[in-house]
Design a protein around this motif. Structure first.
Motif, PDB file in Angstrom:
ATOM      1  N   VAL A 184       0.836  -1.211   0.000  1.00 47.52           N
ATOM      2  CA  VAL A 184       0.000   0.000   0.000  1.00 47.52           C
ATOM      3  C   VAL A 184       0.866   1.254   0.000  1.00 47.52           C
ATOM      4  O   VAL A 184       0.596   2.219  -0.732  1.00 47.52           O
ATOM      5  CB  VAL A 184      -0.951  -0.001   1.219  1.00 47.52           C
ATOM      6  N   LEU A 214       2.465   1.793  -3.465  1.00 45.18           N
ATOM      7  CA  LEU A 214       1.455   2.270  -4.414  1.00 45.18           C
ATOM      8  C   LEU A 214       1.110   3.729  -4.160  1.00 45.18           C
ATOM      9  O   LEU A 214       0.988   4.533  -5.096  1.00 45.18           O
ATOM     10  CB  LEU A 214       0.201   1.406  -4.319  1.00 45.18           C
ATOM     11  N   LEU A 215       0.955   4.075  -2.893  1.00 45.51           N
ATOM     12  CA  LEU A 215       0.601   5.456  -2.554  1.00 45.51           C
ATOM     13  C   LEU A 215       1.695   6.428  -2.972  1.00 45.51           C
ATOM     14  O   LEU A 215       1.420   7.464  -3.591  1.00 45.51           O
ATOM     15  CB  LEU A 215       0.362   5.563  -1.044  1.00 45.51           C
ATOM     16  N   LEU A 251       1.820   6.783  -6.812  1.00 42.86           N
ATOM     17  CA  LEU A 251       0.761   7.650  -7.315  1.00 42.86           C
ATOM     18  C   LEU A 251       1.062   9.115  -7.006  1.00 42.86           C
ATOM     19  O   LEU A 251       0.797  10.003  -7.832  1.00 42.86           O
ATOM     20  CB  LEU A 251      -0.581   7.256  -6.700  1.00 42.86           C
ATOM     21  N   SER A 271       1.531  12.075  -9.786  1.00 44.72           N
ATOM     22  CA  SER A 271       0.681  13.270  -9.752  1.00 44.72           C
ATOM     23  C   SER A 271       1.496  14.550  -9.777  1.00 44.72           C
ATOM     24  O   SER A 271       0.992  15.604 -10.169  1.00 44.72           O
ATOM     25  CB  SER A 271      -0.211  13.257  -8.507  1.00 44.72           C
ATOM     26  N   ASN A 303     -11.715  12.037  -6.706  1.00 42.00           N
ATOM     27  CA  ASN A 303     -10.611  11.135  -7.009  1.00 42.00           C
ATOM     28  C   ASN A 303      -9.765  10.856  -5.769  1.00 42.00           C
ATOM     29  O   ASN A 303      -9.380   9.714  -5.493  1.00 42.00           O
ATOM     30  CB  ASN A 303      -9.743  11.743  -8.106  1.00 42.00           C
ATOM     31  N   VAL A 304      -9.466  11.918  -5.002  1.00 42.41           N
ATOM     32  CA  VAL A 304      -8.674  11.753  -3.779  1.00 42.41           C
ATOM     33  C   VAL A 304      -9.418  10.882  -2.775  1.00 42.41           C
ATOM     34  O   VAL A 304      -8.839   9.972  -2.161  1.00 42.41           O
ATOM     35  CB  VAL A 304      -8.348  13.128  -3.166  1.00 42.41           C
ATOM     36  N   LEU A 316     -11.796   8.635  -3.271  1.00 42.53           N
ATOM     37  CA  LEU A 316     -11.921   7.240  -3.700  1.00 42.53           C
ATOM     38  C   LEU A 316     -10.603   6.486  -3.570  1.00 42.53           C
ATOM     39  O   LEU A 316     -10.571   5.352  -3.074  1.00 42.53           O
ATOM     40  CB  LEU A 316     -12.426   7.188  -5.143  1.00 42.53           C
ATOM     41  N   SER A 317      -9.503   7.110  -3.992  1.00 47.96           N
ATOM     42  CA  SER A 317      -8.211   6.420  -3.945  1.00 47.96           C
ATOM     43  C   SER A 317      -7.767   6.178  -2.514  1.00 47.96           C
ATOM     44  O   SER A 317      -7.389   5.049  -2.153  1.00 47.96           O
ATOM     45  CB  SER A 317      -7.157   7.226  -4.709  1.00 47.96           C
ATOM     46  N   GLN A 318      -7.823   7.203  -1.673  1.00 48.15           N
ATOM     47  CA  GLN A 318      -7.379   7.012  -0.296  1.00 48.15           C
ATOM     48  C   GLN A 318      -8.384   6.189   0.508  1.00 48.15           C
ATOM     49  O   GLN A 318      -7.996   5.441   1.409  1.00 48.15           O
ATOM     50  CB  GLN A 318      -7.133   8.373   0.368  1.00 48.15           C
ATOM     51  N   LEU A 330     -10.041   3.703  -0.738  1.00 47.62           N
ATOM     52  CA  LEU A 330      -9.762   2.318  -1.125  1.00 47.62           C
ATOM     53  C   LEU A 330      -8.549   1.788  -0.380  1.00 47.62           C
ATOM     54  O   LEU A 330      -8.569   0.671   0.151  1.00 47.62           O
ATOM     55  CB  LEU A 330      -9.524   2.244  -2.637  1.00 47.62           C
ATOM     56  N   PHE A 331      -7.490   2.575  -0.311  1.00 45.59           N
ATOM     57  CA  PHE A 331      -6.295   2.155   0.419  1.00 45.59           C
ATOM     58  C   PHE A 331      -6.615   1.933   1.897  1.00 45.59           C
ATOM     59  O   PHE A 331      -6.133   0.984   2.522  1.00 45.59           O
ATOM     60  CB  PHE A 331      -5.188   3.205   0.278  1.00 45.59           C
TER      61      PHE A 331
END
Length: 291
Positions: A14, A17-18, A21, A25, A102-103, A105-107, A109-110
């Motif tokens: 995790v 991946l973070l 990303l 960005s 977007n922020v 949903l991504s965070q 999910l993590f």
């Protein structure tokens, strides 16, 4: 029995991946606008060419004729240059709402992956800073500590920004400006959805797991882990520029100190949320800049 190794491996995935990303960005400039200088430059060159041809002395009739021809020629050239088929593709423009979603949903999910992984590997909640037997960890006292810490850290950040500006350093606020909502619904989404998710996930990862779980499961000094997690926390905020990375690293270490002394994930989540919320409200909405 807790499976510390498996959960640590999941955490490592995790984290990688973070940070990946976050690195990607940094290369995206959401505020860039299409470049319109090329057509004007070409038109100017053509105008200069026609002007040179007219430099010889001629009578008024010839000058008038040439001027009309030049005008028509320039008009045709401009129409050709502005043809849709010749225009370079522009980068998509994203609204604040789309960026916030977007922020979140991504965070989110993590965060879900970490929570599910902690449950599956039987990690005790106390190792994450959620000790139900300790009121300083999960009670109202923890909330109070978080509020005081958040207000103090925001004030310290304001003083630091003003000092940096006085010394000639520029604090980049582009990311905050991009995410600042323009509608009441956007503010509700930001304050009640996005910022709680960001604060919850980042504190769970950088304080609850990288300090609490690793120190409990592998008998590693929490102070050593506080330094490492703060560096990772700072790197993950690279979009804020070099000064922003430094400030974020210091902020992360301050939150780590609070976490170690209180063993409270709740306290650092509240503090983190307040720092972010005040930054958006005071700097974004009210337009008050300390630096």
């Amino acid at each position: 029995m807790p499976n510390w190794t498996a959960f640590s491996g999941l955490t490592g995935v995790v984290l990688v991946l973070l940070l990946s990303l976050a690195r990607l960005s940094q290369g995206q400039d959401m505020s860039e606008r299409p470049n319109e200088s090329t057509p004007q430059s070409n038109s100017n060159h053509e105008t200069e060419a026609f002007t040179t041809k007219d430099s010889d002395q001629q009578n008024e009739a010839e000058i008038s004729t040439n001027t009309t021809e030049n005008t028509n020629s320039n008009s045709n050239s401009n129409r050709q240059l502005s043809s849709p088929s010749d225009e370079a593709p522009t980068q998509p423009q994203f609204s604040a709402g789309m960026l916030l979603a977007n922020v979140a949903l991504s965070q989110g999910l993590f965060g879900f992956i970490l929570v599910a992984g902690a449950w599956y590997t039987a990690i005790p909640p106390a190792a994450l800073g959620l000790d139900v037997r300790d009121p300083l960890s999960v009670g109202l006292l923890a909330v109070g500590v978080g509020v005081v810490t958040g207000l103090g850290l925001y004030a310290a950040n304001a003083v630091g920004a003003a000092s940096a500006t006085a010394l000639g350093y520029e604090y980049e606020e582009q990311l905050r400006d991009l995410l600042t909502p323009e509608t009441p619904a956007g503010w509700v989404l930001l304050l009640c959805g996005v910022l709680p998710i960001i604060a919850g996930f980042e504190e769970l990862l950088f304080r609850g797991v990288l300090i609490g779980v690793l120190s409990s499961g592998f008998a590693i000094s929490p102070w050593f882990l506080a330094g490492g997690s703060s560096v990772a926390f700072a790197v993950g905020h690279g979009a804020q520029g070099r000064l922003g990375i430094l400030v974020t690293g210091i902020l992360g270490f301050a939150l780590a100190v609070v976490f170690i002394y209180t063993n409270s994930l709740l306290a650092v989540v509240v503090a983190h949320y307040l720092v972010n919320a005040l930054e958006f409200i005071i700097g974004g909405a009210m337009g008050i800049e300390w630096g």
